[in-house]
Design a protein around this motif. Structure first.
Motif, PDB file in Angstrom:
ATOM      1  N   ASP A 269       0.858  -1.187   0.000  1.00 49.61           N
ATOM      2  CA  ASP A 269       0.000   0.000   0.000  1.00 49.61           C
ATOM      3  C   ASP A 269       0.892   1.235   0.000  1.00 49.61           C
ATOM      4  O   ASP A 269       1.502   1.555   1.014  1.00 49.61           O
ATOM      5  CB  ASP A 269      -0.894  -0.022   1.250  1.00 49.61           C
ATOM      6  CG  ASP A 269      -1.739   1.254   1.362  1.00 49.61           C
ATOM      7  OD1 ASP A 269      -1.628   2.140   0.479  1.00 49.61           O
ATOM      8  OD2 ASP A 269      -2.499   1.353   2.336  1.00 49.61           O
ATOM      9  N   PRO A 270       0.976   1.911  -1.141  1.00 47.80           N
ATOM     10  CA  PRO A 270       1.910   3.039  -1.258  1.00 47.80           C
ATOM     11  C   PRO A 270       1.728   4.087  -0.159  1.00 47.80           C
ATOM     12  O   PRO A 270       2.679   4.767   0.210  1.00 47.80           O
ATOM     13  CB  PRO A 270       1.574   3.629  -2.625  1.00 47.80           C
ATOM     14  CG  PRO A 270       0.910   2.536  -3.376  1.00 47.80           C
ATOM     15  CD  PRO A 270       0.234   1.667  -2.374  1.00 47.80           C
ATOM     16  N   SER A 271       0.534   4.200   0.384  1.00 46.20           N
ATOM     17  CA  SER A 271       0.330   5.241   1.400  1.00 46.20           C
ATOM     18  C   SER A 271       1.061   4.885   2.700  1.00 46.20           C
ATOM     19  O   SER A 271       1.282   5.747   3.546  1.00 46.20           O
ATOM     20  CB  SER A 271      -1.163   5.443   1.671  1.00 46.20           C
ATOM     21  OG  SER A 271      -1.665   4.409   2.464  1.00 46.20           O
ATOM     22  N   LEU A 272       1.458   3.638   2.857  1.00 45.56           N
ATOM     23  CA  LEU A 272       2.205   3.266   4.071  1.00 45.56           C
ATOM     24  C   LEU A 272       3.545   4.000   4.139  1.00 45.56           C
ATOM     25  O   LEU A 272       4.045   4.293   5.219  1.00 45.56           O
ATOM     26  CB  LEU A 272       2.464   1.756   4.105  1.00 45.56           C
ATOM     27  CG  LEU A 272       1.291   0.854   4.500  1.00 45.56           C
ATOM     28  CD1 LEU A 272       1.705  -0.606   4.436  1.00 45.56           C
ATOM     29  CD2 LEU A 272       0.799   1.212   5.888  1.00 45.56           C
ATOM     30  N   LEU A 273       4.107   4.310   2.984  1.00 46.74           N
ATOM     31  CA  LEU A 273       5.391   5.008   2.978  1.00 46.74           C
ATOM     32  C   LEU A 273       5.243   6.458   3.404  1.00 46.74           C
ATOM     33  O   LEU A 273       6.205   7.098   3.815  1.00 46.74           O
ATOM     34  CB  LEU A 273       6.028   4.958   1.587  1.00 46.74           C
ATOM     35  CG  LEU A 273       6.801   3.682   1.255  1.00 46.74           C
ATOM     36  CD1 LEU A 273       7.671   3.904   0.036  1.00 46.74           C
ATOM     37  CD2 LEU A 273       7.660   3.228   2.434  1.00 46.74           C
ATOM     38  N   LYS A 274       4.029   6.980   3.276  1.00 50.41           N
ATOM     39  CA  LYS A 274       3.801   8.376   3.688  1.00 50.41           C
ATOM     40  C   LYS A 274       3.612   8.479   5.192  1.00 50.41           C
ATOM     41  O   LYS A 274       3.607   9.566   5.760  1.00 50.41           O
ATOM     42  CB  LYS A 274       2.564   8.929   2.976  1.00 50.41           C
ATOM     43  CG  LYS A 274       2.713   8.939   1.470  1.00 50.41           C
ATOM     44  CD  LYS A 274       1.862  10.042   0.839  1.00 50.41           C
ATOM     45  CE  LYS A 274       1.913   9.971  -0.665  1.00 50.41           C
ATOM     46  NZ  LYS A 274       1.004   8.911  -1.202  1.00 50.41           N
ATOM     47  N   ARG A 275       3.416   7.346   5.815  1.00 53.62           N
ATOM     48  CA  ARG A 275       3.200   7.373   7.260  1.00 53.62           C
ATOM     49  C   ARG A 275       4.513   7.764   7.946  1.00 53.62           C
ATOM     50  O   ARG A 275       5.575   7.320   7.549  1.00 53.62           O
ATOM     51  CB  ARG A 275       2.774   5.974   7.710  1.00 53.62           C
ATOM     52  CG  ARG A 275       1.994   6.015   8.969  1.00 53.62           C
ATOM     53  CD  ARG A 275       0.997   4.896   9.022  1.00 53.62           C
ATOM     54  NE  ARG A 275      -0.025   4.991   7.979  1.00 53.62           N
ATOM     55  CZ  ARG A 275      -0.943   4.056   7.789  1.00 53.62           C
ATOM     56  NH1 ARG A 275      -0.951   2.977   8.534  1.00 53.62           N
ATOM     57  NH2 ARG A 275      -1.854   4.205   6.855  1.00 53.62           N
ATOM     58  N   PRO A 276       4.427   8.598   8.986  1.00 50.67           N
ATOM     59  CA  PRO A 276       5.659   9.013   9.674  1.00 50.67           C
ATOM     60  C   PRO A 276       6.467   7.786  10.109  1.00 50.67           C
ATOM     61  O   PRO A 276       5.921   6.850  10.678  1.00 50.67           O
ATOM     62  CB  PRO A 276       5.142   9.772  10.897  1.00 50.67           C
ATOM     63  CG  PRO A 276       3.735  10.121  10.609  1.00 50.67           C
ATOM     64  CD  PRO A 276       3.226   9.174   9.574  1.00 50.67           C
ATOM     65  N   GLN A 277       7.754   7.830   9.799  1.00 47.91           N
ATOM     66  CA  GLN A 277       8.614   6.695  10.105  1.00 47.91           C
ATOM     67  C   GLN A 277       9.894   7.190  10.772  1.00 47.91           C
ATOM     68  O   GLN A 277      10.453   8.204  10.381  1.00 47.91           O
ATOM     69  CB  GLN A 277       8.951   5.971   8.784  1.00 47.91           C
ATOM     70  CG  GLN A 277       9.517   4.579   8.982  1.00 47.91           C
ATOM     71  CD  GLN A 277       9.891   3.868   7.678  1.00 47.91           C
ATOM     72  OE1 GLN A 277      11.074   3.801   7.341  1.00 47.91           O
ATOM     73  NE2 GLN A 277       8.915   3.323   6.964  1.00 47.91           N
ATOM     74  N   LEU A 278      10.326   6.479  11.796  1.00 49.10           N
ATOM     75  CA  LEU A 278      11.626   6.762  12.403  1.00 49.10           C
ATOM     76  C   LEU A 278      12.494   5.534  12.206  1.00 49.10           C
ATOM     77  O   LEU A 278      12.006   4.405  12.293  1.00 49.10           O
ATOM     78  CB  LEU A 278      11.482   7.033  13.909  1.00 49.10           C
ATOM     79  CG  LEU A 278      10.652   8.246  14.334  1.00 49.10           C
ATOM     80  CD1 LEU A 278      10.550   8.302  15.859  1.00 49.10           C
ATOM     81  CD2 LEU A 278      11.277   9.528  13.797  1.00 49.10           C
TER      82      LEU A 278
END
Ligand SMILES: Nc1nc2c(ncn2[C@@H]2O[C@H](COP(=O)(O)OP(=O)(O)OP(=O)(O)O)[C@@H](O)[C@H]2O)c(=O)[nH]1
Ligand SMILES: [Mg+2]
Length: 431
Positions: A269-278
């Motif tokens: 799901d491409p939108s998962l990459l837009k989720r804030p990630q540390l």
């Protein structure tokens, strides 16, 4: 066993039957009608219990029934309504109608409820059928049948923060030191088979839920390893902590691993990459970790992820944990709890209706030449008819004539004396 998808059948209670009764008073020879209404049938309601984490309780129990309403009584007294049947589900349960696949509810808050099958209303007693023409009616309704429906329940873990990464990078170990959760930890891959949850509480009183996910590997989005099953849970976390093992002991390339996981997220799901990630660099207590981290930083600087913050930690020595958790809490403060089904609104207000686009009834002829009248509305009317009273039966006959059943029978060739059946009731067609 972790169970996160089940189908259940919910059978709501039937309304209580209305009563035919007459007043008996000492000096009144012919009392008026006094039959009370039936009570309503019990609903079947799902209710969120935050103490539950899986749908395990549904492993053996799939059918839920609610009680029927009590019948009406004399002296105009209404029968008692049935108690509703409550079924506890964990937060994060989505509910769908099996037949239509419509989303009925997305249950996220503790105590949130949704009625999945509505109990029938009580039948009316003869008190309601008196008229100047018929002051002593022997008419009452039976209770309305309760709704029966099959729903599917699907659990998607709800957490503020999701821990993701390859197997054995230290996700469960991190969860075990920042929360009171006690997940299984092991030196082998896929130690974690189901998401574990824990609550982090910071000194400044902020708190958030963390889910430790099973390890992801290349091809997860196509179902390799524990695959899709768990990517589905990642969908419902607001901030991702991406753990990368810096020790290099397994001769894995930390930077390549990082890229592979992001690639799987994107494919799912491409939108998962837009989720804030540390990025969390783990096992910094190991001899080669510092050097590996420097290399990692150099490589990261050349990609579009170059601005992602990196937090070096050791779950073993507890080094670096506080800044990581502070930053995660800050990010959560800035990340709205996203609407989970933007393109799909729960259809709960439509929940109780019989399907509107169905014809009121159909007429067919069986092998013996009996005309069979079928359909939800006529069948419901029939079920609500008190067959013990001729007057009630006559009322039923008038009602179905009003619906056009007689005309339809005639059109289908029914003649005087032909048999007609509705459910288990058979009568002669009379012109
Ligand atoms: N030296 C060192 N070892 C660690 C650290 N954190 C975890 N480990 C070890 O790494 C191994 C894997 O740890 P887990 O926490 O089970 O890893 P995981 O990411 O949950 O693995 P899966 O559940 O298989 O995906 C265990 O042997 C841990 O003891 C750390 O900070 N330093
Ligand atoms: Mg684990």
């Amino acid at each position: 066993m972790f169970i996160d998808q089940v189908k259940i059948t919910a059978r709501a209670g039937k309304g209580g039957d209305g009563m035919v009764a007459f007043r008996r008073e000492k000096f009144v020879p012919l009392g008026g009608p006094a039959g009370g209404d039936g009570g309503r049938g019990g609903n079947i309601t799902l209710r969120v219990d935050e103490g539950l984490r899986t749908l395990m309780d549904f492993r053996y129990k799939h059918i839920f029934k609610a009680q029927n309403g009590e019948r009406g009584m004399n002296k105009g007294m209404t029968g008692r309504g049935a108690k509703d049947t409550f079924i506890s589900v964990p937060p994060g349960t989505t509910v769908r109608d099996v037949e239509t696949d419509a989303l009925l509810a997305d249950l996220t808050e503790n105590g949130q409820e949704v009625i999945i099958a509505k109990g029938g209303r009580g039948g009316r007693g003869n008190i309601h059928f008196a008229s100047p023409k018929n002051p002593a009616p022997e008419i009452s309704e039976n209770g309305e049948p309760g709704i029966e429906r099959q729903v599917s329940l699907e659990l998607k873990v709800l957490a503020d923060v999701g821990l993701i990464g390859f197997p054995s990078v230290g996700k469960s170990t991190l969860l075990s030191v920042i929360t009171s959760a006690k997940p299984k930890i092991g030196a082998y891959q896929f130690t974690t088979l189901v998401p574990n949850l824990g609550m982090v509480r910071l000194d400044d009183d902020r708190s958030f839920a963390v889910a430790d996910m099973p390890g992801l590997i290349e091809g997860a989005s196509n179902g390799v390893g524990l695959g899709i099953e768990f990517l589905r849970h990642i969908e419902r976390t607001r901030v991702l902590l991406h753990l990368v093992d810096m020790s290099g002991v397994d001769e894995q390339d930390p930077f390549a691993d990082f890229g592979k996981i992001n690639h799987e997220l994107e494919k799912y799901d491409p939108s998962l990459l837009k989720r804030p990630q540390l990025i969390v660099a783990t096992k910094m207590d190991m001899p080669n970790s510092a050097e590996n981290l420097e290399n990692f930083k150099l490589k990261l600087a050349e990609t579009k992820a170059k601005d992602t913050a990196i937090f070096p930690i050791s779950a073993l020595t507890h080094q670096g944990l506080t800044p990581l958790l502070q930053q995660a809490a800050d990010l959560l403060d800035k990340t709205p709890s996203f609407p989970l089904y933007q393109d799909e609104e729960p259809a709960s207000e439509k929940l109780y209706e019989y399907k509107a686009d169905q014809p009121d009834f159909t007429v067919t002829k069986d092998e013996e030449g009996t005309f069979v009248v079928a359909g939800e509305r006529v069948e419901r009317l029939y079920k609500m008819t008190n067959l013990d009273r001729d007057e009630s039966l006559m009322r039923f006959a008038r009602q179905i004539r009003g619906m056009g059943v007689d005309d339809a029978l005639r059109k289908n060739g029914a003649k005087n004396g032909d048999l007609v059946s509705i459910l288990d009731f058979t009568f002669e067609f009379v012109e």
